[in-house]
Enzyme design. Sequence first.
Site, PDB file in Angstrom:
ATOM      1  N   HIS A  24       0.846  -1.210   0.000  1.00  0.00           N
ATOM      2  CA  HIS A  24       0.000   0.000   0.000  1.00  0.00           C
ATOM      3  C   HIS A  24       0.882   1.262   0.000  1.00  0.00           C
ATOM      4  CE1 HIS A  24      -3.869  -2.150   0.811  1.00  0.00           C
ATOM      5  NE2 HIS A  24      -2.998  -3.076   1.174  1.00  0.00           N
ATOM      6  N   TYR A 291       3.965  -4.998   9.902  1.00  0.00           N
ATOM      7  CA  TYR A 291       3.752  -3.548   9.796  1.00  0.00           C
ATOM      8  C   TYR A 291       4.807  -2.799  10.612  1.00  0.00           C
ATOM      9  CZ  TYR A 291      -0.783  -4.561   7.569  1.00  0.00           C
ATOM     10  OH  TYR A 291      -1.773  -5.008   6.717  1.00  0.00           O
TER      11      TYR A 291
HETATM   12  C1  HEM Z   1       0.010 -11.708   6.231  1.00  0.00           C
HETATM   13  C2  HEM Z   1      -0.760 -10.873   5.515  1.00  0.00           C
HETATM   14  C3  HEM Z   1      -0.372  -9.445   5.294  1.00  0.00           C
HETATM   15  C4  HEM Z   1       0.879  -8.865   5.278  1.00  0.00           C
HETATM   16  C5  HEM Z   1       2.241  -9.535   5.489  1.00  0.00           C
HETATM   17  C6  HEM Z   1       0.682  -7.449   5.033  1.00  0.00           C
HETATM   18  C7  HEM Z   1       1.710  -6.530   4.946  1.00  0.00           C
HETATM   19  C8  HEM Z   1       1.547  -5.145   4.902  1.00  0.00           C
HETATM   20  C9  HEM Z   1       2.602  -4.169   5.072  1.00  0.00           C
HETATM   21  C10 HEM Z   1       4.094  -4.495   5.267  1.00  0.00           C
HETATM   22  C11 HEM Z   1       2.040  -2.937   5.024  1.00  0.00           C
HETATM   23  C12 HEM Z   1       2.748  -1.577   5.187  1.00  0.00           C
HETATM   24  C13 HEM Z   1       2.668  -1.153   6.664  1.00  0.00           C
HETATM   25  C14 HEM Z   1       3.338   0.165   6.992  1.00  0.00           C
HETATM   26  O1  HEM Z   1       4.471   0.435   6.515  1.00  0.00           O
HETATM   27  O2  HEM Z   1       2.757   0.956   7.771  1.00  0.00           O
HETATM   28  C15 HEM Z   1       0.624  -3.122   4.813  1.00  0.00           C
HETATM   29  C16 HEM Z   1      -0.303  -2.115   4.698  1.00  0.00           C
HETATM   30  C17 HEM Z   1      -1.662  -2.318   4.584  1.00  0.00           C
HETATM   31  N1  HEM Z   1      -2.338  -3.527   4.626  1.00  0.00           N
HETATM   32 FE1  HEM Z   1      -1.513  -5.348   4.785  1.00  0.00          FE
HETATM   33  N2  HEM Z   1      -0.659  -7.193   4.922  1.00  0.00           N
HETATM   34  C18 HEM Z   1      -1.344  -8.378   5.064  1.00  0.00           C
HETATM   35  C19 HEM Z   1      -2.706  -8.575   5.035  1.00  0.00           C
HETATM   36  C20 HEM Z   1      -3.642  -7.574   4.952  1.00  0.00           C
HETATM   37  C21 HEM Z   1      -5.066  -7.757   5.071  1.00  0.00           C
HETATM   38  C22 HEM Z   1      -5.790  -9.081   5.328  1.00  0.00           C
HETATM   39  C23 HEM Z   1      -5.629  -6.522   4.917  1.00  0.00           C
HETATM   40  C24 HEM Z   1      -7.096  -6.167   4.990  1.00  0.00           C
HETATM   41  C25 HEM Z   1      -7.791  -6.148   6.082  1.00  0.00           C
HETATM   42  C26 HEM Z   1      -4.558  -5.562   4.714  1.00  0.00           C
HETATM   43  C27 HEM Z   1      -4.717  -4.207   4.515  1.00  0.00           C
HETATM   44  C28 HEM Z   1      -3.690  -3.287   4.496  1.00  0.00           C
HETATM   45  C29 HEM Z   1      -3.903  -1.857   4.353  1.00  0.00           C
HETATM   46  C30 HEM Z   1      -5.230  -1.131   4.127  1.00  0.00           C
HETATM   47  C31 HEM Z   1      -2.624  -1.256   4.416  1.00  0.00           C
HETATM   48  C32 HEM Z   1      -2.292   0.236   4.341  1.00  0.00           C
HETATM   49  C33 HEM Z   1      -2.197   0.806   5.752  1.00  0.00           C
HETATM   50  C34 HEM Z   1      -1.854   2.289   5.728  1.00  0.00           C
HETATM   51  O3  HEM Z   1      -2.535   3.017   4.981  1.00  0.00           O
HETATM   52  O4  HEM Z   1      -0.944   2.706   6.452  1.00  0.00           O
HETATM   53  N3  HEM Z   1      -3.369  -6.226   4.750  1.00  0.00           N
HETATM   54  N4  HEM Z   1       0.342  -4.475   4.744  1.00  0.00           N
END
Ligand code: HEM
Length: 302
Positions: A24, A291
């Site tokens: 994202h 995260y």
């Molecule tokens: C094991 C599964 C997952 C991994 C490893 C993962 C990994 C990540 C990482 C590394 C980030 C960046 C975080 C940051 O730098 O602040 C991120 C952001 C995000 N993830 Fe995931 N994610 C996973 C599953 C999901 C799921 C199931 C959802 C939905 C509910 C989701 C929704 C999001 C959203 C909306 C963001 C953006 C957050 C923001 O705007 O700061 N992710 N994810």
Amino acid sequence: MSGEELVDAIEAASGRHAGKRRAHATGIVATGTFTATPAAAGLCTAGAMQGGAVPATVRFSNGSGNPATRDDDQDGRGIAMKLRAEGDPAWDLIGLSLPQFFVRTPEDFVAFVAARTPDPATGELDMAKVGAFLEAHPEALGAAGAAITAPIPASYAEVRFHGIHSFHWTGPDGTRRAVRYEWAPDAGEAAVDPAATGRPPDHLRQELAELLAAGSASFALWVVLAGEGDAIDDPTERWPDERERVEVGQLELTSIGAPDAEASLIFDPVNVPPGVECSDDPLLAARSRAYGVSYARRTAGD
Ligand code: HEM
């Protein structure tokens, strides 16, 4: 599985982009308020569900970890909402435009990301690898189908978002219920014409900035209540459409966030206030670890 392993897998697929979220990577922050409906307090004792207007910070995003992608690329969209009710720790509620997730364990997430890593020679997806993953993981087919057919949104304020994971809410009478979140846009859902060209690469971010400069954008937050036999700890399984749903509040966004707000923010799905508990879904804890690592790397300038 450690947060480092999860983030390393994402970097191998989408590259390492200094200062950017590892997933994202592109998005925009907006601020406003969340006001709970009268029904919410009967389901959950968290401060944000008691009815007064609570400050809300929201980041909308595109799913890719590559910041060079465009807002009109075929991609999942994200919503991350932070509620700051007085007396409670910050509460992060996070959702995707998909109604279910691809995998149910951190190990499968790494295998899934590896299968989607572009072929270094062509830069294209290796469809044989993707096909082999889906064959071995039929639980991923629902999310994969939804991702391929999802329309390109006309506005971040015209996307329906799904929290996907389950959480437990406890009401004032001590009743504990498993719930899933859904954000329904008050403006309805709308898509762009895929044949039309000439949109700017950041059309969703520009559109939201223009919308909030002229007025506001709003969503109704709903909870879906689990029924008998519903999968609580498995984000690949949808619940039946006829499950009871309760509208628990209204999110009203009025301004775009300050330019530095995006970099310093972190939304973590395990940040919940008293009255809310995470389910035992193993992805929730894994996400929290990942995260934290992504945040540490991007704020260190990596
Ligand atoms: C094991 C599964 C997952 C991994 C490893 C993962 C990994 C990540 C990482 C590394 C980030 C960046 C975080 C940051 O730098 O602040 C991120 C952001 C995000 N993830 Fe995931 N994610 C996973 C599953 C999901 C799921 C199931 C959802 C939905 C509910 C989701 C929704 C999001 C959203 C909306 C963001 C953006 C957050 C923001 O705007 O700061 N992710 N994810």
